[in-house]
Design a protein around this motif. Structure first.
Motif, mmCIF file in Angstrom:
data_model
loop_
_atom_site.group_PDB
_atom_site.id
_atom_site.type_symbol
_atom_site.label_atom_id
_atom_site.label_comp_id
_atom_site.label_asym_id
_atom_site.label_seq_id
_atom_site.Cartn_x
_atom_site.Cartn_y
_atom_site.Cartn_z
ATOM 1 N N ILE A 84 0.882 -1.157 0.000
ATOM 2 C CA ILE A 84 0.000 0.000 0.000
ATOM 3 C C ILE A 84 0.927 1.216 0.000
ATOM 4 N N VAL A 85 0.826 2.044 -1.038
ATOM 5 C CA VAL A 85 1.752 3.158 -1.227
ATOM 6 C C VAL A 85 0.995 4.478 -1.103
ATOM 7 N N GLU A 86 1.581 5.411 -0.355
ATOM 8 C CA GLU A 86 1.002 6.745 -0.216
ATOM 9 C C GLU A 86 1.480 7.617 -1.374
ATOM 10 N N LYS A 87 0.549 8.256 -2.058
ATOM 11 C CA LYS A 87 0.875 9.115 -3.195
ATOM 12 C C LYS A 87 0.389 10.531 -2.893
ATOM 13 N N PRO A 88 1.301 11.513 -2.777
ATOM 14 C CA PRO A 88 0.870 12.892 -2.524
ATOM 15 C C PRO A 88 -0.025 13.406 -3.652
#
Length: 70
Positions: free
Chosen positions: A12-16
């Motif tokens: 699960i990757v956080e993308k600004p």
């Protein structure tokens, strides 16, 4: 649970949502990455480094584990 996901190349990757610097951080969306490909784009925005974001990441890892690895 997270380790098993990571061992199977599921993240699960956080993308600004925006580029650049903002005091307090930008909002982020969560993406599901499997085998280095984004397979699901998040639509809900979370404030960076918030408890709500941590809870959402935990919930997504639980769901991914239940759906793909259980």
């Amino acid at each position: 649970m997270r380790k098993k996901c990571w061992d199977n190349n599921i993240y699960i990757v956080e993308k600004p949502t925006q580029k650049g610097y903002v005091n307090g951080g930008h909002t982020v969306k969560l993406n599901l990455v499997m085998n280095k490909k984004i397979v699901k784009f998040g639509s809900k925005e979370y404030k960076q480094n918030s408890r709500l974001l941590e809870d959402a990441v935990d919930m997504f890892y639980r769901e991914v584990y239940r759906i793909y690895l259980n």
